[in-house]
Scaffold this active site. Structure first.
Site, short mmCIF file in Angstrom:
data_model
loop_
_atom_site.label_atom_id
_atom_site.label_comp_id
_atom_site.label_asym_id
_atom_site.label_seq_id
_atom_site.Cartn_x
_atom_site.Cartn_y
_atom_site.Cartn_z
N HIS A 34 0.84 -1.21 0.00
CA HIS A 34 0.00 0.00 0.00
C HIS A 34 0.87 1.25 0.00
O HIS A 34 1.77 1.41 0.83
CB HIS A 34 -0.90 -0.02 1.24
CG HIS A 34 -2.01 0.96 1.18
ND1 HIS A 34 -3.18 0.74 0.47
CD2 HIS A 34 -2.17 2.18 1.76
CE1 HIS A 34 -3.99 1.76 0.60
NE2 HIS A 34 -3.39 2.65 1.38
N ASP A 175 -8.86 1.11 5.73
CA ASP A 175 -7.53 1.67 6.01
C ASP A 175 -7.59 2.55 7.25
O ASP A 175 -8.28 3.56 7.27
CB ASP A 175 -7.08 2.49 4.79
CG ASP A 175 -5.69 3.07 4.95
OD1 ASP A 175 -5.05 2.85 5.99
OD2 ASP A 175 -5.22 3.74 4.00
#
Length: 219
Positions: A34, A175
């Site tokens: 990520h 997230d």
């Protein structure tokens, strides 16, 4: 039935003095790496840009999952499509969301729409048929290590119900604030991809942390 939850460790929490080594630590159980791109305008922090993404591509074969927390994402989305499998753009950052989604898909990349904690799920209903995923922010974007916002669970459940009702297959990503307790809650709510930063990279054994998420059975 146990689902195969995907993991996307965020290098925002990695030690940048040895970034290649840090990525290798999480690589065996990572479905994505990520990349949190922040510009100091859309969010109150500046991180890194394309050059770090290109460096990551040189040290791992794990696909890159880019999260653009920037104003005017139209200016940079094409470049990040060159290095990414997933590109997430914020609902709140562009006036022409549908056009931007189509640009990402024209690059044969997965187009995700990210939504901030204050943004209700219903606001993206008009593009839900066109996207590959929704990135639900479970903290206010800008910094790692923040506390998980509990209402995120309801948003994930709403998205899961929406895709079932419409017969869609878009993925739900979360997230922010992931730890031993919150990862279990988001999996139970229906999440498909978990971004983990401090929880993985600050652990003595990051692979053990990732394995616990992968092996969790909510039933």
């Amino acid at each position: 039935m146990k689902r195969n939850v995907k993991l996307s460790p965020s290098v925002l929490s990695a030690d940048f003095t040895k970034l290649g080594e840090e990525i290798k630590k999480v690589e065996p159980l990572s479905d994505y790496i990520h990349l949190d791109v922040m510009d100091g305008h859309f969010v109150p922090n500046i991180t890194y840009g394309l050059i770090i993404g290109e460096a990551i591509k040189r040290v791992t074969k794990v696909p890159v999952d880019t999260h653009l927390m920037i104003e005017n994402p139209e200016m940079f989305v094409d470049d990040f499509c060159e290095i990414s499998e997933i590109v997430s753009v914020h609902y709140e950052s562009t006036r022409h969301l549908n056009r931007l989604i189509n640009r990402i898909k024209d690059h044969d990349r997965k187009a995700f729409v990210a939504i901030n904690p204050h943004t209700i799920v219903e606001l993206i209903k008009d593009v839900i048929m066109d996207i590959d995923g929704v990135l639900v922010m479970s903290v206010n974007p800008g910094f790692g290590g923040q506390k998980f916002i509990p209402n995120t669970i309801n948003k994930i459940r709403t998205l899961d119900e929406m895709r079932k009702e419409l017969g869609l297959t878009f993925e739900i990503e979360v997230d922010g604030g992931i730890n031993e307790e919150t990862f279990k809650s988001v999996i139970k709510a229906g999440v498909d991809i978990i971004v983990t930063g401090n929880y993985a990279f600050s652990a003595e054994d990051p692979i053990d942390v990732l394995r616990r998420i992968k092996e969790f059975n909510p039933d």
